[in-house]
Write an enzyme that holds these catalytic residues in place. Structure first.
Site: not given
Length: 140
Positions: A9-10, A17, A22, A72, A75, A78, A85, A96, A98-100, A105, A109
């Site tokens: 998402p996003n 954004r 980001y 990625n 949200a 978390h 699964d 996995e 993540h950009i940030s 944060r 998170r």
């Protein structure tokens, strides 16, 4: 080598954004650069959805044929036992990303529900986190 990149998402709003977190580059423009970098070595497919079930479906569709998955989950990282699964259910290794730096944060998170099912986690290197994940998969 075939690698599937899956964004949650996003991530479709990259470039618009929260650019202070980001960045201002779109994922599509970054993906073009990434594909050029690995041209002839790694075939990359890309999928993005804001819907948890679509992400699970995609993991299941490619997870027995791809050589690796870069995920990625946004949200959903978390909150989603269902994604955990799905990752455990397929043979392709998942990294996995993540950009940030999620650990710098908000505290919610700091916990990943999917990390325990992944080969590794890369975060905090901006869009370069994806390149680092591709390198990890390509090098075994």
């Amino acid at each position: 080598m075939k690698i599937q990149i899956i964004n949650g998402p996003n991530i479709n709003l990259l470039g618009k954004r929260e650019p202070s977190i980001y960045g201002s580059q779109t994922f599509d423009s970054y993906l073009e650069q990434l594909k050029k970098r690995y041209e002839g070595k790694v075939e990359m497919e890309y999928f993005q959805s804001n819907t948890e079930g679509d992400l699970i479906d995609r993991i299941q569709q490619v997870g027995f044929e791809a050589d690796g998955i870069v995920l990625n989950a946004g949200a959903y990282t978390h909150t989603s036992i269902a994604l955990q699964d799905a990752i455990r259910s397929v043979k392709a290794p998942v990294i996995e990303v993540h950009i940030s730096n999620v650990h710098a944060r908000e505290s919610f998170r700091h916990v990943s529900m999917i990390a325990c099912a992944c080969k590794g986690v890369i975060c905090g290197f901006g869009l370069d986190s994806y390149r680092l994940a591709v390198e990890a998969l390509a090098n075994g």
